[in-house]
Design a protein around this motif. Sequence first.
Motif, PDB file in Angstrom:
ATOM      1  N   THR A   9      59.241  31.905 111.397  1.00 29.73           N
ATOM      2  CA  THR A   9      58.712  32.765 112.250  1.00 29.73           C
ATOM      3  C   THR A   9      58.151  32.089 113.599  1.00 29.73           C
ATOM      4  O   THR A   9      58.256  32.875 114.666  1.00 29.73           O
ATOM      5  CB  THR A   9      57.558  33.315 111.434  1.00 29.73           C
ATOM      6  N   VAL A  10      57.758  30.928 113.343  1.00 31.25           N
ATOM      7  CA  VAL A  10      57.455  30.247 114.553  1.00 31.25           C
ATOM      8  C   VAL A  10      58.478  29.821 115.627  1.00 31.25           C
ATOM      9  O   VAL A  10      58.505  30.001 116.852  1.00 31.25           O
ATOM     10  CB  VAL A  10      56.561  28.739 114.347  1.00 31.25           C
ATOM     11  N   GLU A  50      61.307  31.379 115.629  1.00 33.86           N
ATOM     12  CA  GLU A  50      61.601  32.672 116.161  1.00 33.86           C
ATOM     13  C   GLU A  50      60.664  33.150 117.374  1.00 33.86           C
ATOM     14  O   GLU A  50      61.257  33.305 118.776  1.00 33.86           O
ATOM     15  CB  GLU A  50      61.621  33.746 115.339  1.00 33.86           C
ATOM     16  N   ALA A  51      59.360  32.808 117.218  1.00 40.24           N
ATOM     17  CA  ALA A  51      58.512  33.205 118.320  1.00 40.24           C
ATOM     18  C   ALA A  51      58.893  32.440 119.598  1.00 40.24           C
ATOM     19  O   ALA A  51      58.798  32.970 120.757  1.00 40.24           O
ATOM     20  CB  ALA A  51      57.084  32.983 117.669  1.00 40.24           C
ATOM     21  N   ALA A  52      59.296  30.914 119.143  1.00 46.99           N
ATOM     22  CA  ALA A  52      59.472  30.211 120.525  1.00 46.99           C
ATOM     23  C   ALA A  52      60.599  30.622 121.049  1.00 46.99           C
ATOM     24  O   ALA A  52      60.833  30.414 122.332  1.00 46.99           O
ATOM     25  CB  ALA A  52      59.477  28.555 120.003  1.00 46.99           C
ATOM     26  N   VAL A  53      61.812  30.975 120.362  1.00 47.79           N
ATOM     27  CA  VAL A  53      63.049  31.292 121.065  1.00 47.79           C
ATOM     28  C   VAL A  53      62.789  32.448 122.040  1.00 47.79           C
ATOM     29  O   VAL A  53      63.343  32.674 122.969  1.00 47.79           O
ATOM     30  CB  VAL A  53      64.065  31.445 119.851  1.00 47.79           C
ATOM     31  N   ALA A  54      62.073  33.469 121.147  1.00 48.80           N
ATOM     32  CA  ALA A  54      61.933  34.805 121.719  1.00 48.80           C
ATOM     33  C   ALA A  54      61.105  34.568 123.162  1.00 48.80           C
ATOM     34  O   ALA A  54      61.165  35.488 124.332  1.00 48.80           O
ATOM     35  CB  ALA A  54      61.153  35.683 121.350  1.00 48.80           C
ATOM     36  N   ALA A  55      60.273  33.558 123.344  1.00 48.59           N
ATOM     37  CA  ALA A  55      59.619  33.321 124.563  1.00 48.59           C
ATOM     38  C   ALA A  55      60.583  32.546 125.397  1.00 48.59           C
ATOM     39  O   ALA A  55      60.073  32.575 126.646  1.00 48.59           O
ATOM     40  CB  ALA A  55      58.417  32.511 124.323  1.00 48.59           C
ATOM     41  N   GLY A  56      61.904  32.376 125.175  1.00 51.80           N
ATOM     42  CA  GLY A  56      62.745  31.738 126.183  1.00 51.80           C
ATOM     43  C   GLY A  56      62.807  30.178 126.019  1.00 51.80           C
ATOM     44  O   GLY A  56      63.207  29.590 127.314  1.00 51.80           O
ATOM     45  N   SER A  57      62.367  29.493 125.154  1.00 49.65           N
ATOM     46  CA  SER A  57      62.667  28.172 125.086  1.00 49.65           C
ATOM     47  C   SER A  57      64.077  27.691 124.949  1.00 49.65           C
ATOM     48  O   SER A  57      64.772  28.215 124.399  1.00 49.65           O
ATOM     49  CB  SER A  57      62.073  27.733 123.552  1.00 49.65           C
ATOM     50  N   THR A  58      64.440  26.640 125.650  1.00 48.99           N
ATOM     51  CA  THR A  58      65.416  25.922 125.535  1.00 48.99           C
ATOM     52  C   THR A  58      65.554  25.148 124.165  1.00 48.99           C
ATOM     53  O   THR A  58      64.724  25.193 123.728  1.00 48.99           O
ATOM     54  CB  THR A  58      65.804  25.140 126.620  1.00 48.99           C
ATOM     55  N   GLN A  99      63.387  22.145 124.520  1.00 44.25           N
ATOM     56  CA  GLN A  99      61.843  22.757 124.581  1.00 44.25           C
ATOM     57  C   GLN A  99      61.616  22.938 123.097  1.00 44.25           C
ATOM     58  O   GLN A  99      60.422  22.659 122.531  1.00 44.25           O
ATOM     59  CB  GLN A  99      61.914  23.872 125.315  1.00 44.25           C
ATOM     60  N   LEU A 100      62.406  23.785 122.212  1.00 42.99           N
ATOM     61  CA  LEU A 100      62.094  23.876 121.014  1.00 42.99           C
ATOM     62  C   LEU A 100      61.846  22.827 120.063  1.00 42.99           C
ATOM     63  O   LEU A 100      61.189  22.603 119.256  1.00 42.99           O
ATOM     64  CB  LEU A 100      63.350  24.902 120.399  1.00 42.99           C
ATOM     65  N   LYS A 147      58.850  20.742 121.736  1.00 47.45           N
ATOM     66  CA  LYS A 147      57.497  21.248 121.657  1.00 47.45           C
ATOM     67  C   LYS A 147      57.100  21.822 120.510  1.00 47.45           C
ATOM     68  O   LYS A 147      55.759  22.361 120.230  1.00 47.45           O
ATOM     69  CB  LYS A 147      57.360  22.431 122.904  1.00 47.45           C
ATOM     70  N   VAL A 148      58.103  22.252 119.363  1.00 52.21           N
ATOM     71  CA  VAL A 148      57.808  23.171 118.485  1.00 52.21           C
ATOM     72  C   VAL A 148      57.961  22.186 117.166  1.00 52.21           C
ATOM     73  O   VAL A 148      57.380  21.883 116.439  1.00 52.21           O
ATOM     74  CB  VAL A 148      58.464  24.323 118.446  1.00 52.21           C
ATOM     75  N   ARG A 152      67.805  33.409 128.601  1.00 51.86           N
ATOM     76  CA  ARG A 152      66.543  32.824 128.436  1.00 51.86           C
ATOM     77  C   ARG A 152      65.400  33.178 129.224  1.00 51.86           C
ATOM     78  O   ARG A 152      64.388  33.391 129.177  1.00 51.86           O
ATOM     79  CB  ARG A 152      66.800  31.271 128.613  1.00 51.86           C
ATOM     80  N   PHE A 212      54.897  39.134 117.052  1.00 54.25           N
ATOM     81  CA  PHE A 212      55.460  38.951 115.651  1.00 54.25           C
ATOM     82  C   PHE A 212      54.540  39.606 114.441  1.00 54.25           C
ATOM     83  O   PHE A 212      53.298  39.284 114.625  1.00 54.25           O
ATOM     84  CB  PHE A 212      56.128  37.398 115.317  1.00 54.25           C
TER      85      PHE A 212
END
Lengths: 637, 352
Positions: free
Chosen positions: A533-534, A536-544, A547-548, A551-552, B106, B117
């Motif tokens: 879920t985390v 996915e949230a990061a990808v949905a925010a537009g992380s490359t 960055q994923l 940062k995650v 992106r 979510f």
Amino acid sequence: MSSTTVSASSGFRLPRWAIPAGATIGFVAAYVIFRGTATLPHDDEAPQFLAVTDLREWIDDHRNDNPFFLYFLNYIRLGVGALHTLFQTVLYALGWPGITGVMGALAWLAGGWRTGLLALAGVSAFGVLGLWQSSVDTLALVGVAVLLSLVIGIPVGVWAGLSARVRRTVTPVLDVMQIMPTFAYLAPLALFFHIGAPAGAIATMIYAIPPAIRITALAVAQVSPTAVEASTSLGATRWQTLFKVHLPLARSTMALAVNQTIMMALSMVVIANLISAPGLGGDIIRGLSRAQVGIMLPAGVAIVVMAVVLDRMTLATARKDPRARTRRTDLAVAGALAAAGLALIPVLPAVWPENVTIDVVAPVNDAVRWAEENWYAVTTGIKDVTTYALLNPLESLLTSAPWWLVALAALILAWRVSGVRAALTALACLLAIALLGVWEHTMQTLTTVTVAVLVTLVIGLLLGVAAARAPRFSAIQRPLLDAAQTMPAFVYLLPALALFGTTRFTAIFASVIYAVPPVVRLVEDGIKGVPPTVVEAAVAAGSTPGQLLWKVQLPMARRAILLAANQGIVMTLAMVVIGGLVGAGALGYDVVSGFSQRTDFGMGFVAGVATVLLGVMLDRITQGADRRTSPRKRKMS
Amino acid sequence: MGDSPDSAAITVEGLWKIFGSGAQKVLAGDDRNLDPVALREKTGCTAAVRDVSFEVRPGEVFVVMGLSGSGKSTLVRCLTRLIEPSAGEVRIDGEDVRAASPARLREIRRHQVSMVFQHFGLLPHRKVIDNVAYGLEIQGVPRQERHARAAEILSLVGLDGYAGSFPDQLSGGMQQRVGLARALAVDPQVMLFDEPFSALDPLIRRDMQAEVIRLHREVGKTMVFITHDLSEALKLGERIAIMRAGAIVQLGTAEELVGAPADDYVADFVRDVPRSHVLTLRWICRAPEPGDPLDGPELPAATPVKDAVAVASASSLPIKVVADGELAGVVDRDDLLAFLAGQDPHSVRANA
């Protein structure tokens, strides 16, 4: 402890890098000013060493008139010795047909035809390699050590599983036992139990017992509390609950305990040869000390084969469905195998016939020589870059700095990373090392360990991240890692020695390939354990993807990565000390020469103790980092 | 619905998502028309979204409702290609999302569409403020600027004073406020909500629904809201799409769904909804019959039926229902009582 750091960073509004940078400048200045003073150079004749050597002389003189030895230690020695003789006699009596038949039958029962055939081929391989006698000796020694480990370890483990208090008492002891480099047991054991097979069996047992206790305790503690409660509510006594609920439910996990105990015993049994225990270790150590891969290789292969066969047999037992009945055909085949083996005992010679062996010593030595000559440029290049860029500067830094400056640096580092308790432990370990008179060698070993750990972590992180991000890569890598983790530690010295000869770098190379697999696995699992879920949230925010990762995934896998670093350090230290046999020098060499030369016993003993202290220090520093989840006290769910 | 495609915030046309290795083959053939169970048995593929089309108007709250497994979560993920659609067209603000390059995609995710979510998806190793600022951080906004913006948004969602906390120190409702703030911080045109409140306690859920309504009023974003909770859908949605087995079975306002369910499935869904709360006078008014006095009280057509009860009990004259300044019809006490007693309003309407 963290309150000071927090107020410093939020109260004064200093930039985050100010404190570390200031501390670094302070240390550099102190080093420049005090360089060369208060160093503790090594002295082979240090009074601490001589005192221990004298103690040994005294014990050897009074072994048979001191009551503690006469009525206690000597009986243990005799008892273990008798057990070993019994095992050896039985195995010798079975001869190669008997052993092959019985092992094949047991393996067939445990895991069906695949495991059965593997066992038959494996046991025959001992003979074909020309190592029948040593293999049987090793098998006997492993048998005794495993039996003793389980006889002691399983009851203790069950008790620890049932009682939290016992678990709390036992766990720190096991922790220390597991981070202790294998070498460190040997000198004290030689002191108390002399040398030979019984002392070797006891050393192996001490090394192999922690997983027996730990996994059994885990297995028992994991049993569903509902089932236990139900049993108690029906009026079962504690023993009835233990035997009818706990043990049956813990069965398959406990089989894993047996598996791990055997694996540990196999890797220790080789080292036990240093105190004159019989078996395959003799060939390996002879090969190591003469830097002849040809001598080592067959023995190494035999140990690996033994490990694989025993591993598959016990794992198959552990994975078996407890409700499945053994099929009649399997029973029949196993019976036939055992019977055939036993029936052939009088017919065939007990010792493997010489004419069906292959001699690999000369060809392997030739191949190694060829590799040395042809890959010289590459191997020397790698070796020299590491030596001149990393090893030498770090070593001269650590050995030329005043001891108190090093201790202060360790104190502050441990404090920052793991808190005040770890810092004090680290300081105490360093002071003890200074008092023992092995400061300089410890600093050299620390250098080797640091470089090896850095390399291990870099490679481990790269492979782990790659595996976590590319499932296909992971699928290729996994079986290799699995195989690597079943191999006894010693085996890793083989390729290292073949490629790099006897140098400091050999130990580094060996420890890197020894420690990389668990590091890779921990990193991969850590990154894959980041909740989807985390991600996915990061990808949905537009992380490359980058960055994923930065940062995650990496920050969230922090615990796993720190655990990997901890594991890497402990494994590397163990291997670097063994590397003393192949040119790593320093503490490892001291330990080895302590066994080979009576006059150096004291130095070897003290070096062994220093190794343990070094291990405890490094472990505490990194383990604390793992437990502390963030600068603030909070729980992670 | 009346708008041309270009003015819609989101346009979805003929969207399919089939999981499984033979997805394209299924789409090409007749198997696409099989129902999901049969399709699974025949090909091993799972059809999660089946030929879905709709438009979301700018500033609208569009709710997609369905039970678990109906494909609604897959549908919302297809909008920004978190899940790659198998076929069909998705346009956001007129731009074809399916044709976007990874970099362009992106950019869309960073600036145009943000998402909230079900399980929050917060980063446990970062403080609340850094979680909220995450979207700005990955866009490369400098630290000071993004923290200022994040602090602003935090006070908008009522989390003043929690900037320095870590997510696991907050309650579930507060964590979802952080999730909401993170989505708002990048100032998107469209916000997607994937069952954002279903993991929360009922009371907290009600607060959060009110919060979304308030935010929608204040910031006026286009919202696509996924839920399995009918009352949530009715409360929030200007228009509601009901999904079943991957397809939309009915799309309409709350009133249309409750008043005229398209099939038994929808009827079953809305059976327990208190109709007098959802349906308005427009739905039950009738043309004045000769002799109906037309000097009674006046009420707008959008008044819920329950609010007309007090007026009707105060005056025995029929209520005049007015829409756009014109008389749309009348409702008298008998009509109201018949409706409240559960008689079909259509029979009443049929007279009109």
